[in-house]
Design a protein around this motif. Structure first.
Motif, PDB file in Angstrom:
ATOM      1  N   ARG A   1       0.793  -0.876  -0.138  1.00 23.85           N
ATOM      2  CA  ARG A   1      -0.038   0.054   0.126  1.00 23.85           C
ATOM      3  C   ARG A   1       0.873   1.349   0.054  1.00 23.85           C
ATOM      4  O   ARG A   1       0.620   2.251  -0.672  1.00 23.85           O
ATOM      5  CB  ARG A   1      -0.883  -0.024   1.117  1.00 23.85           C
ATOM      6  CG  ARG A   1      -1.861   1.319   1.221  1.00 23.85           C
ATOM      7  CD  ARG A   1      -2.800   0.836   2.389  1.00 23.85           C
ATOM      8  NE  ARG A   1      -3.569   2.345   2.488  1.00 23.85           N
ATOM      9  CZ  ARG A   1      -4.497   2.708   3.624  1.00 23.85           C
ATOM     10  NH1 ARG A   1      -4.615   1.543   4.621  1.00 23.85           N
ATOM     11  NH2 ARG A   1      -4.857   3.697   3.613  1.00 23.85           N
ATOM     12  N   MET A   2       1.989   1.440   0.785  1.00 26.71           N
ATOM     13  CA  MET A   2       2.942   2.328   0.881  1.00 26.71           C
ATOM     14  C   MET A   2       3.514   2.637  -0.504  1.00 26.71           C
ATOM     15  O   MET A   2       3.532   3.754  -0.857  1.00 26.71           O
ATOM     16  CB  MET A   2       3.882   2.085   2.004  1.00 26.71           C
ATOM     17  CG  MET A   2       4.957   3.079   2.111  1.00 26.71           C
ATOM     18  SD  MET A   2       4.721   4.015   3.587  1.00 26.71           S
ATOM     19  CE  MET A   2       5.345   5.379   3.126  1.00 26.71           C
ATOM     20  N   VAL A   3       3.873   1.565  -1.148  1.00 24.19           N
ATOM     21  CA  VAL A   3       4.618   1.720  -2.439  1.00 24.19           C
ATOM     22  C   VAL A   3       3.508   2.100  -3.473  1.00 24.19           C
ATOM     23  O   VAL A   3       4.088   3.111  -4.401  1.00 24.19           O
ATOM     24  CB  VAL A   3       5.275   0.345  -2.999  1.00 24.19           C
ATOM     25  CG1 VAL A   3       5.679   0.624  -4.348  1.00 24.19           C
ATOM     26  CG2 VAL A   3       6.627  -0.043  -1.946  1.00 24.19           C
TER      27      VAL A   3
ATOM     28  N   GLY B   1       0.517  13.300  12.714  1.00 26.88           N
ATOM     29  CA  GLY B   1      -0.994  13.606  12.384  1.00 26.88           C
ATOM     30  C   GLY B   1      -1.071  14.450  10.987  1.00 26.88           C
ATOM     31  O   GLY B   1      -2.008  14.599  10.418  1.00 26.88           O
ATOM     32  N   SER B   2      -0.127  15.405  10.962  1.00 26.44           N
ATOM     33  CA  SER B   2      -0.240  16.543  10.006  1.00 26.44           C
ATOM     34  C   SER B   2       0.539  16.425   8.665  1.00 26.44           C
ATOM     35  O   SER B   2       1.906  16.608   8.803  1.00 26.44           O
ATOM     36  CB  SER B   2       0.095  17.548  10.646  1.00 26.44           C
ATOM     37  OG  SER B   2       0.186  18.853   9.723  1.00 26.44           O
ATOM     38  N   PRO B   3      -0.095  16.353   7.484  1.00 28.49           N
ATOM     39  CA  PRO B   3       0.850  16.156   6.384  1.00 28.49           C
ATOM     40  C   PRO B   3       1.488  17.453   6.327  1.00 28.49           C
ATOM     41  O   PRO B   3       2.814  17.556   5.590  1.00 28.49           O
ATOM     42  CB  PRO B   3      -0.146  16.122   5.305  1.00 28.49           C
ATOM     43  CG  PRO B   3      -1.365  15.499   5.805  1.00 28.49           C
ATOM     44  CD  PRO B   3      -1.482  15.937   7.079  1.00 28.49           C
TER      45      PRO B   3
ATOM     46  N   PHE C   1       4.748   8.414   9.581  1.00 30.77           N
ATOM     47  CA  PHE C   1       3.209   8.146   9.203  1.00 30.77           C
ATOM     48  C   PHE C   1       2.521   7.359  10.136  1.00 30.77           C
ATOM     49  O   PHE C   1       2.962   6.524  10.553  1.00 30.77           O
ATOM     50  CB  PHE C   1       3.220   7.382   7.728  1.00 30.77           C
ATOM     51  CG  PHE C   1       4.262   8.071   6.748  1.00 30.77           C
ATOM     52  CD1 PHE C   1       3.905   9.319   6.175  1.00 30.77           C
ATOM     53  CD2 PHE C   1       5.353   7.416   6.317  1.00 30.77           C
ATOM     54  CE1 PHE C   1       4.885   9.885   5.226  1.00 30.77           C
ATOM     55  CE2 PHE C   1       6.394   7.946   5.386  1.00 30.77           C
ATOM     56  CZ  PHE C   1       5.982   9.357   4.735  1.00 30.77           C
ATOM     57  N   PRO C   2       1.427   7.982  10.481  1.00 34.22           N
ATOM     58  CA  PRO C   2       0.563   7.374  11.548  1.00 34.22           C
ATOM     59  C   PRO C   2      -0.241   6.282  11.346  1.00 34.22           C
ATOM     60  O   PRO C   2      -0.770   5.976  10.142  1.00 34.22           O
ATOM     61  CB  PRO C   2      -0.168   8.569  12.066  1.00 34.22           C
ATOM     62  CG  PRO C   2      -0.538   9.397  10.527  1.00 34.22           C
ATOM     63  CD  PRO C   2       0.607   9.185   9.896  1.00 34.22           C
ATOM     64  N   VAL C   3      -0.572   5.530  12.381  1.00 34.25           N
ATOM     65  CA  VAL C   3      -1.158   4.449  12.183  1.00 34.25           C
ATOM     66  C   VAL C   3      -2.453   4.779  13.166  1.00 34.25           C
ATOM     67  O   VAL C   3      -2.619   5.630  14.143  1.00 34.25           O
ATOM     68  CB  VAL C   3      -0.736   3.018  12.783  1.00 34.25           C
ATOM     69  CG1 VAL C   3       0.313   2.862  11.823  1.00 34.25           C
ATOM     70  CG2 VAL C   3      -0.287   3.052  14.131  1.00 34.25           C
TER      71      VAL C   3
ATOM     72  N   GLU D   1      -5.145   9.146   6.016  1.00 29.19           N
ATOM     73  CA  GLU D   1      -4.657   7.794   5.281  1.00 29.19           C
ATOM     74  C   GLU D   1      -3.295   8.128   4.496  1.00 29.19           C
ATOM     75  O   GLU D   1      -2.967   9.495   4.376  1.00 29.19           O
ATOM     76  CB  GLU D   1      -5.520   7.564   4.049  1.00 29.19           C
ATOM     77  CG  GLU D   1      -7.168   7.131   4.546  1.00 29.19           C
ATOM     78  CD  GLU D   1      -7.316   6.082   5.373  1.00 29.19           C
ATOM     79  OE1 GLU D   1      -6.439   4.907   5.135  1.00 29.19           O
ATOM     80  OE2 GLU D   1      -8.460   5.763   6.011  1.00 29.19           O
ATOM     81  N   ILE D   2      -2.478   7.185   4.270  1.00 30.58           N
ATOM     82  CA  ILE D   2      -1.306   7.536   3.665  1.00 30.58           C
ATOM     83  C   ILE D   2      -1.583   7.956   2.486  1.00 30.58           C
ATOM     84  O   ILE D   2      -0.611   8.874   2.135  1.00 30.58           O
ATOM     85  CB  ILE D   2      -0.668   5.970   3.524  1.00 30.58           C
ATOM     86  CG1 ILE D   2       0.832   6.147   3.228  1.00 30.58           C
ATOM     87  CG2 ILE D   2      -1.268   4.916   2.487  1.00 30.58           C
ATOM     88  CD1 ILE D   2       1.726   6.645   4.457  1.00 30.58           C
ATOM     89  N   GLU D   3      -2.446   7.704   1.769  1.00 33.48           N
ATOM     90  CA  GLU D   3      -2.661   8.426   0.161  1.00 33.48           C
ATOM     91  C   GLU D   3      -2.788   9.683   0.389  1.00 33.48           C
ATOM     92  O   GLU D   3      -2.413  10.541  -0.392  1.00 33.48           O
ATOM     93  CB  GLU D   3      -3.906   7.626  -0.254  1.00 33.48           C
ATOM     94  CG  GLU D   3      -3.804   6.267  -0.844  1.00 33.48           C
ATOM     95  CD  GLU D   3      -3.828   5.483   0.357  1.00 33.48           C
ATOM     96  OE1 GLU D   3      -4.358   5.648   1.507  1.00 33.48           O
ATOM     97  OE2 GLU D   3      -3.687   4.044   0.229  1.00 33.48           O
ATOM     98  N   ARG D   4      -3.354  10.243   1.567  1.00 34.08           N
ATOM     99  CA  ARG D   4      -3.291  11.740   1.438  1.00 34.08           C
ATOM    100  C   ARG D   4      -1.951  12.510   1.733  1.00 34.08           C
ATOM    101  O   ARG D   4      -1.405  13.498   1.284  1.00 34.08           O
ATOM    102  CB  ARG D   4      -4.698  12.330   2.824  1.00 34.08           C
ATOM    103  CG  ARG D   4      -4.760  13.813   2.914  1.00 34.08           C
ATOM    104  CD  ARG D   4      -5.824  14.163   3.689  1.00 34.08           C
ATOM    105  NE  ARG D   4      -4.941  15.477   4.486  1.00 34.08           N
ATOM    106  CZ  ARG D   4      -5.478  15.993   5.535  1.00 34.08           C
ATOM    107  NH1 ARG D   4      -6.151  15.088   6.280  1.00 34.08           N
ATOM    108  NH2 ARG D   4      -5.005  17.074   5.840  1.00 34.08           N
ATOM    109  N   PHE D   5      -1.423  11.796   2.767  1.00 32.34           N
ATOM    110  CA  PHE D   5       0.121  12.232   2.984  1.00 32.34           C
ATOM    111  C   PHE D   5       0.847  12.129   1.621  1.00 32.34           C
ATOM    112  O   PHE D   5       1.692  13.153   1.168  1.00 32.34           O
ATOM    113  CB  PHE D   5       0.842  11.379   4.002  1.00 32.34           C
ATOM    114  CG  PHE D   5       0.579  11.767   5.392  1.00 32.34           C
ATOM    115  CD1 PHE D   5       1.316  12.396   5.974  1.00 32.34           C
ATOM    116  CD2 PHE D   5      -0.558  10.980   6.156  1.00 32.34           C
ATOM    117  CE1 PHE D   5       1.106  12.775   7.561  1.00 32.34           C
ATOM    118  CE2 PHE D   5      -0.799  11.203   7.235  1.00 32.34           C
ATOM    119  CZ  PHE D   5       0.007  11.955   8.020  1.00 32.34           C
TER     120      PHE D   5
END
Lengths: 377, 377
Positions: B32-34, B181-183, B216-218, B226-230
């Motif tokens: 997912r990260m990649v 928590g903040s991009p 990156f938060p969990v 979500e990671i996609e937003r970051f």
């Protein structure tokens, strides 16, 4: 630092970080404690340092032992302690641990709740019970009463129930916190405990033991009152509170017996100036930090005195940090340490009075760093 | 909890406390990260969990590795990682460790001080160097920049000196803190880093790498972006800052890859009501606490979600504490945990998203308690 420790440190042969403890110093400290408080039997708080050479030294000196877990009970027995000299002093215990301790001959258990009392009644029938009275920890550098302790009335009620459950209501304990600088903390607790003795006596139960806990301070950077002063003030309070009917007194020193007998030797990894806001100043990074055993530097609670082999060199105040990538692995930022300004990678420093609460706190491998080695000499 | 973990937890066969990690979930999280950041190469922050099964899973997935120590370098190589895929990412390192890493083929080192740069030049000649820029950790639950990081001008100066010392000035890194928590924290840091690229370019040095760190938060108790937003916000910032000349991007997720793949299973030791001032309420004592691996509960920074097998039972908010005698071994007092009110000794609970920063933090034996066991399934 004792001559033995000084020689060990000066030789600089062993890889750092390591803990070195002078066993003669442990024995000497024990004798001083017994001389100061001949009216108390020492139950060494094993958690301070459970190393076998220390336990054996104290078994030879005829100390008792305060165990925090069944593992510590086993360690005491392995060191040659008689089960009758062990107090299982953790107010919370698994039933299986209570049962194993009882089967090994341990007869003395603490509790501070009815749930725990029921467990002890079931798994160690006929055992001696003391309750833990919650008392103020004001004046202590490291608190012990945030999560344990019952009110005087609950203690009395538990001791009456213990009797009903076929257990032996034995006495009362309290803990004024670790590294407690004020004798007054004990005095107040003794008077509270004495009222429990009176309360249950009115119900026909005669308690015969008072456990005054540990907490006696050692000298880190700041001077502390001597043990003899604690002893005389506590002795006087016991006389006031109990008169001629003084119960059997237990004490549970941990730090006091072993801290000053030990040093932690560490190597400088980096000496660098920092410039970012909030970081400004000289930083010294050691190869041991909060996760390598120096857990009591949390919030800079315990402030170790730290020396180098070149104490004559011009000094400077350093922020001190550990070797991991963790941002909280900082030992002292407010309470900086004065050390030679030109310390460089590989130079060694010693943390004094570090024989207690270091080795077992060490993480098993955070950031890949192995626990410090231990040497009992 | 994944189906595999749920089955493992429900069976209740293994002694507690233990950590169980679903390796398929680690691999899935990596994918997912990649997918979210195809423009970055992942260097897994080994410190989050260095267990061999995790390292092997990520070697198979073709990840790189961020090592905090020579021990972690060795662990990566033992898991089959190529030395060229290892970044030695601790800004402080012993010279002997630098030399060993270099001899093992590691070519990539970080520094944030001239003293450290000199060590690397001497013990890893010709290595690739990146500097660590100190940036704001606002928004992070666990800080990483309190003890490391240099200003932009110092970073530029170090990279120029690296070139003079025969090293390869490679790039810049930053760390916005863990569980960030903040991009926006990344965006600001990227623009600061880009200015370093421009600064040294004016001196004829072309940097080719930017390391955006991890953090990156969990999801623990509270939802996180979500990671996609970051990914999309960082991607946009990289385009703004570097245009078509975007450097090679490294990322260093640790927690993000392994936390949600793991649970810690623990047993209740005592459920008791407390009455003393400051303690009032229902207390649940578990067989794991701050010194058994849950170090990130310090100041209640990381707030694990905790479930029992009987989630349908009437619940009540509990203060949660560990099994040791230590007064600071309390997990949550302000952020109480809702659990079945009738939980009793021996009942099991699971701490969710506990695959990161637990096992290695565990003390080697405080109060006699052994480290939790680990199961990779």
């Amino acid at each position: 630092m004792t001559p033995k420790l000084k020689m060990f440190f000066s030789e600089g042969a062993l890889p750092t970080p390591y803990l070195a403890v002078d066993l003669d110093r442990v024995a000497k400290q024990y004798r001083r404690m017994v001389k100061a408080m001949p009216w108390a039997k020492v139950f060494y708080a094993v958690k301070a340092n459970p190393a076998a050479p220390i336990l054996k030294t104290l078994v030879r000196a005829k100390a008792g032992f305060d165990a925090a877990s069944i593992e510590e009970v086993r360690q005491c027995l392995a060191a040659g302690c008689a089960p009758s000299d062990i107090s299982y002093g953790n107010p919370i215990k698994k039933s299986a641990s209570i049962a194993e301790a009882a089967s090994l001959g341990v007869r003395l258990f603490v509790c501070d709740s009815e749930e725990e009392l029921q467990k002890i009644a079931q798994h160690a029938p006929g055992a001696k019970i003391y309750t833990r009275l919650g008392v103020d920890n004001e004046g202590a550098d490291w608190p012990l009463s945030q999560k344990f302790g019952a009110s005087a009335s609950t203690c009395a009620s538990l001791l009456r129930k213990a009797s009903d459950l076929g257990l032996i209501p034995y006495g009362v304990s309290f803990h004024v916190g670790s590294q407690q600088g004020s004798p007054a903390a004990y005095i107040d607790a003794i008077h509270q405990a004495a009222r429990i003795f009176q309360d249950v006596a009115a119900h026909g139960i005669k308690l015969t033991m008072l456990n005054i806990g540990g907490g006696f301070p050692v000298q880190y950077r700041a001077p502390v009152p001597e043990i003899e002063r604690f002893a005389s003030e506590i002795d006087a309070a016991l006389t006031t509170a109990f008169g001629a009917a003084r119960p059997f007194i237990m004490s549970e020193p941990g730090r006091y017996l072993v801290a000053e007998a030990g040093i932690v030797c560490s190597e400088v990894v980096l000496n660098a100036r920092r410039e970012l806001p909030g970081q400004e100043g000289d930083w010294l990074y050691l190869d041991i930090g909060r996760f390598g055993g120096l857990a009591e530097t949390e919030d800079e609670a315990i402030r170790y005195d730290i020396v180098s082999l070149r104490q004559q060199a011009p000094q400077r105040p350093f922020v001190l940090a550990g070797p991991t990538c963790d941002g909280v692995d900082i030992l002292y930022r407010k309470n900086k340490v004065s050390l030679p300004s030109d310390l460089k990678e590989g130079d060694r420093v010693a943390l004094l009075a570090a024989g207690a609460y270091v080795s077992t706190y060490s993480s098993q491998g955070f950031n890949g760093f192995a626990p410090l080695s231990e040497h009992y000499i």
